[in-house]
Design an enzyme around this catalytic site. Structure first.
Site, PDB file in Angstrom:
ATOM      1  N   LYS A  13      -0.880  -6.379  -6.383  1.00 33.59           N
ATOM      2  CA  LYS A  13      -0.200  -6.792  -5.152  1.00 33.59           C
ATOM      3  C   LYS A  13      -0.914  -8.026  -4.628  1.00 33.59           C
ATOM      4  CE  LYS A  13       1.518  -5.062  -0.715  1.00 33.59           C
ATOM      5  NZ  LYS A  13       0.933  -6.023   0.238  1.00 33.59           N
ATOM      6  N   CYS A  29      -5.047  -7.929   0.664  1.00 36.14           N
ATOM      7  CA  CYS A  29      -5.577  -7.614   1.999  1.00 36.14           C
ATOM      8  C   CYS A  29      -6.213  -8.853   2.625  1.00 36.14           C
ATOM      9  CB  CYS A  29      -6.610  -6.492   1.913  1.00 36.14           C
ATOM     10  SG  CYS A  29      -7.273  -6.033   3.531  1.00 36.14           S
ATOM     11  N   GLN A  67      -3.698   2.642  -5.322  1.00 36.61           N
ATOM     12  CA  GLN A  67      -4.220   1.280  -5.163  1.00 36.61           C
ATOM     13  C   GLN A  67      -5.729   1.296  -4.896  1.00 36.61           C
ATOM     14  OE1 GLN A  67      -3.820  -1.391  -1.595  1.00 36.61           O
ATOM     15  NE2 GLN A  67      -2.477  -2.560  -2.940  1.00 36.61           N
ATOM     16  N   PRO A 121       1.298   0.359   0.331  1.00 36.85           N
ATOM     17  CA  PRO A 121      -0.011   0.975   0.571  1.00 36.85           C
ATOM     18  C   PRO A 121      -0.505   0.571   1.958  1.00 36.85           C
ATOM     19  CG  PRO A 121      -0.227  -0.908  -0.900  1.00 36.85           C
ATOM     20  CD  PRO A 121       1.229  -0.724  -0.658  1.00 36.85           C
ATOM     21  N   VAL A 165      -3.572   1.467   4.845  1.00 35.71           N
ATOM     22  CA  VAL A 165      -4.817   2.171   5.134  1.00 35.71           C
ATOM     23  C   VAL A 165      -4.621   3.153   6.285  1.00 35.71           C
ATOM     24  CG1 VAL A 165      -7.207   1.893   5.915  1.00 35.71           C
ATOM     25  CG2 VAL A 165      -6.232   0.277   4.272  1.00 35.71           C
ATOM     26  N   ALA A 206       6.338  -2.018   4.982  1.00 39.37           N
ATOM     27  CA  ALA A 206       5.156  -1.435   5.624  1.00 39.37           C
ATOM     28  C   ALA A 206       5.464  -1.183   7.101  1.00 39.37           C
ATOM     29  CB  ALA A 206       3.950  -2.361   5.463  1.00 39.37           C
ATOM     30  N   GLU A 207       5.426  -2.226   7.926  1.00 42.90           N
ATOM     31  CA  GLU A 207       5.681  -2.093   9.369  1.00 42.90           C
ATOM     32  C   GLU A 207       7.056  -1.489   9.644  1.00 42.90           C
ATOM     33  OE1 GLU A 207       4.214  -3.323  12.507  1.00 42.90           O
ATOM     34  OE2 GLU A 207       2.284  -3.308  11.490  1.00 42.90           O
ATOM     35  N   GLY A 241       7.696  -8.341   2.844  1.00 40.53           N
ATOM     36  CA  GLY A 241       7.716  -9.262   3.982  1.00 40.53           C
ATOM     37  C   GLY A 241       9.102  -9.467   4.544  1.00 40.53           C
TER      38      GLY A 241
END
Length: 486
Positions: free
Chosen positions: A147, A108, A79, A23, A25, A232-233, A209
Site C-alpha cells: 500500500k 503511513c 499489514q 487497514p 490502527v 477508511a474514513e 482516497g
C-alpha cells in the site's frame, strides 16, 4: 498448491473483491471488520502491525491476530510496517497461516512513522524495498502486497509502482495523496495518479482516497479502471457505505456493540468507533459527548448509546414538517453520513469565536490564550489550568532550550560536550571521559580501577618475597638434617 499471483490471486483467493476496508490502527479490529462484512465489504485488512514487536512478543501476536481467528473474517490481509528485510519476513512467516496475503505498509504519513522510519518515509529507498519484497516473495507461502502513497510527479509514481511489481508485489493499493497531504492539509486525492499506475502495471490495483459513498466507488472504478476501491474514513462514519445505504446511527452502533460482546476488544477502540458514528450528533449533545469520553466500561458505553438514541427519537417525534438538516449536512445528524474534514482556515473558524457563540465546540479548541479565556483551551489544557492557575500556554513564553549538537534534543546545561544525556553517555563511554553535568564518570571510575589494581599488585609482591625467604630457610634445615643422618 502453488502460490497464486496477480490477477489469479485477486480473482480466486480474494474472490474478485471490489469493496475493501482499509487497514486502520486501533480501528479495523475483528469486531469492526465483521460489521463491515455484514454490510457489503468483500475484503478487509488488519490494523497495521509492527513487525519487530510481532516477532518478539507472543502476547502482541495473540492480541492482534492469533486470538482473533474467525472463519467469517476471510479473505483477510495482514499489514506490517517494517524497515528490515529479515525482520519483516520472519514476522510474516508467523502470520501467513492466519491470512490470505501479507501487506507492506508504505503509505503511513504520520510523525510516528517518520521517527520509526517506516511507512511512506521509505518511499525513496527503492533498493531496501526491493530487497524486502524479493525476500518475502521467495520465503512466504502467501502473496506479498503493498500500500503506497503517490509522489507529486506522475512519472515517478509510475516508476515506483513498476519497481514494486518487478520485485514481486502481487497487488498494489494506491492512495492518491502524497505523504505531506494529511490531517487538515489532506486535500483531494489524485485519481489521475491512480489511473496512470493502473495502466502501467499488470498486477491488480486498488484505489484509496475521496470515497464517501457508493457512487464515489463506482465513479472511481469507472475513471481509473482499478480492480477495487478501499475506504477508511468513509467506512468509519458509515459501515453500510458499500451497500449504498445511509442507516440510522443507532442501528449500526447497536449492531457493533453486539459483535463486541462476542469478540471483545479494548474499550478505547469501541469508544473511538462511537465517536465516529455519532460524530454529528455529539456536536449537538455536548454533555453526552463528555460522558462518552469519561465512561470506563462497555456497559457504560451501551448506556450512553441508548441515551443518544432516545434523544434523537425525541427530536424526530418533535420534528416539524418540511424541516431540513442544519449545519449544511446532507442528512439529519442521526443518519450515517460522510464527515468532510475541514481545511486549515475552516478549522480556525470552526473552533474560533463563531463556533463558541453557537455553543458547538470543534474537534480541537484554539490553543492560544490571548485573553486568558479558558473556553478557548482544549480540555486537557483546562485540566492543567485547574491544577495550576498561573500556568500559561502562550508559545512565546515557553523557555528556549539549546539543542544537542548531535541529535537536536535539548542539551544539558552543564554538559561538557554540549549534548543531551543519551548522546553524551555514548561519547563519554567511547572516549573514556567524564561529564559531571550528567553525572557520568567513566574516566574517574577507570582511573580508580587502575589505582586499585596497582595497589593489589604492591600488596601481593612482599608476600611473594617473604614466601621465597621462608622456602630458602626450610631447604637449609632439611639439608642439615640429612647430612647429620648420614
Amino acid at each position: 498448491m502453488p502460490k497464486l499471483r496477480g490477477e489469479a490471486f485477486w480473482r480466486e483467493t480474494l474472490r474478485s473483491a471490489h469493496y475493501v476496508v482499509a487497514p486502520m490502527v486501533d480501528q479495523s479490529e475483528l469486531a469492526w471488520r465483521l460489521l463491515s462484512r455484514r454490510h457489503g465489504a468483500q475484503l478487509c485488512y488488519t490494523p497495521m502491525l509492527h513487525a519487530q514487536v510481532f516477532l518478539r512478543d507472543a502476547n502482541y501476536r495473540r492480541e492482534n491476530l492469533y486470538g482473533e481467528a474467525c472463519p467469517e473474517d476471510r479473505p483477510l490481509i495482514v499489514q506490517f510496517c517494517a524497515n528490515d528485510p529479515e525482520v519483516f519476513v520472519q514476522a510474516a512467516l508467523l502470520a501467513q497461516d492466519y491470512c490470505d496475503a501479507i501487506d507492506l505498509n508504505l503509505g503511513c504519513p504520520q510523525m510516528i512513522a517518520k521517527r520509526g522510519h517506516y511507512g511512506a518515509f521509505l518511499q525513496e529507498e527503492w533498493d531496501l524495498l526491493q530487497r524486502m519484497i524479493l525476500l518475502a516473495n521467495e520465503k512466504l507461502s502467501v502473496p506479498i502486497t503493498c500500500k503506497i502513497r503517490v509522489f507529486p510527479e506522475i512519472d515517478k509514481t509510475v516508476k515506483y509502482a513498476q519497481m514494486l511489481e518487478k520485485a514481486g508485489c502481487q497487488l498494489l493499493t494506491v492512495h492518491g495523496r502524497t505523504k505531506e497531504q494529511k490531517g487538515p492539509l489532506a486535500g483531494v486525492a489524485s485519481w489521475e495518479h491512480i489511473q496512470a499506475v493502473r495502466k502501467a502495471v499488470s498486477i491488480p490495483v486498488f484505489a484509496n482516497g475521496n470515497i464517501q459513498c457508493l457512487s464515489d466507488v463506482e465513479e472511481c472504478i469507472r475513471k481509473t479502471g482499478v480492480h477495487g476501491v478501499m475506504s477508511a474514513e468513509g467506512n468509519l462514519h458509515n459501515p453500510a457505505l458499500f451497500e449504498g445505504r445511509n442507516p440510522l446511527v443507532w442501528e449500526m452502533a447497536e449492531e457493533y456493540l453486539e459483535i463486541v460482546q462476542k469478540y471483545p476488544c479494548p474499550l478505547s477502540y469501541v469508544r473511538a468507533h462511537l465517536f465516529k458514528l455519532w460524530h454529528h450528533t455529539l456536536q449537538v449533545y455536548q454533555q453526552l459527548r463528555e460522558e462518552l469520553a469519561k465512561v470506563k466500561t462497555l456497559e457504560g458505553i451501551v448506556d450512553v448509546n441508548r441515551e443518544l438514541k432516545l434523544r434523537c427519537q425525541e427530536e424526530i417525534a418533535n420534528q416539524k414538517e418540511g424541516e431540513k438538516p442544519k449545519e449544511g449536512l446532507p442528512f439529519f445528524h442521526w443518519i450515517c453520513q460522510p464527515y468532510i474534514r475541514p481545511g486549515p482556515k475552516e478549522r480556525c473558524k470552526e473552533n474560533g469565536a463563531s463556533g463558541t457563540e453557537k455553543g458547538v465546540r470543534g474537534k480541537r479548541a484554539l490553543e492560544e490564550e490571548e485573553d486568558g479565556n479558558s473556553e478557548l483551551l482544549s480540555k486537557n489544557k483546562q485540566k492543567k489550568k485547574l491544577r495550576n492557575p498561573n500556568k500559561s500556554f502562550d508559545p512565546s513564553l515557553k523557555p528556549k532550550y539549546a539543542k544537542c549538537d548531535q541529535c537536536g534534543n535539548p542539551k544539558g546545561n552543564k554538559c561538557v560536550f554540549n549534548m543531551c544525556r543519551g548522546c553524551c553517555k555514548k561519547r563519554a563511554f567511547k572516549e573514556t571521559a567524564d561529564c559531571p553535568g550528567h553525572g557520568l564518570l567513566f574516566k574517574t571510575k577507570y582511573e580508580k580501577s587502575l589505582s586499585w589494581q596497582t595497589s593489589q599488585r604492591v600488596i601481593q609482591t612482599p608476600e611473594i618475597s617473604q614466601r621465597g625467604d621462608v622456602d630458602v630457610g626450610e631447604t637449609a634445615v632439611l639439608k642439615e638434617a640429612a647430612d647429620s643422618a648420614v
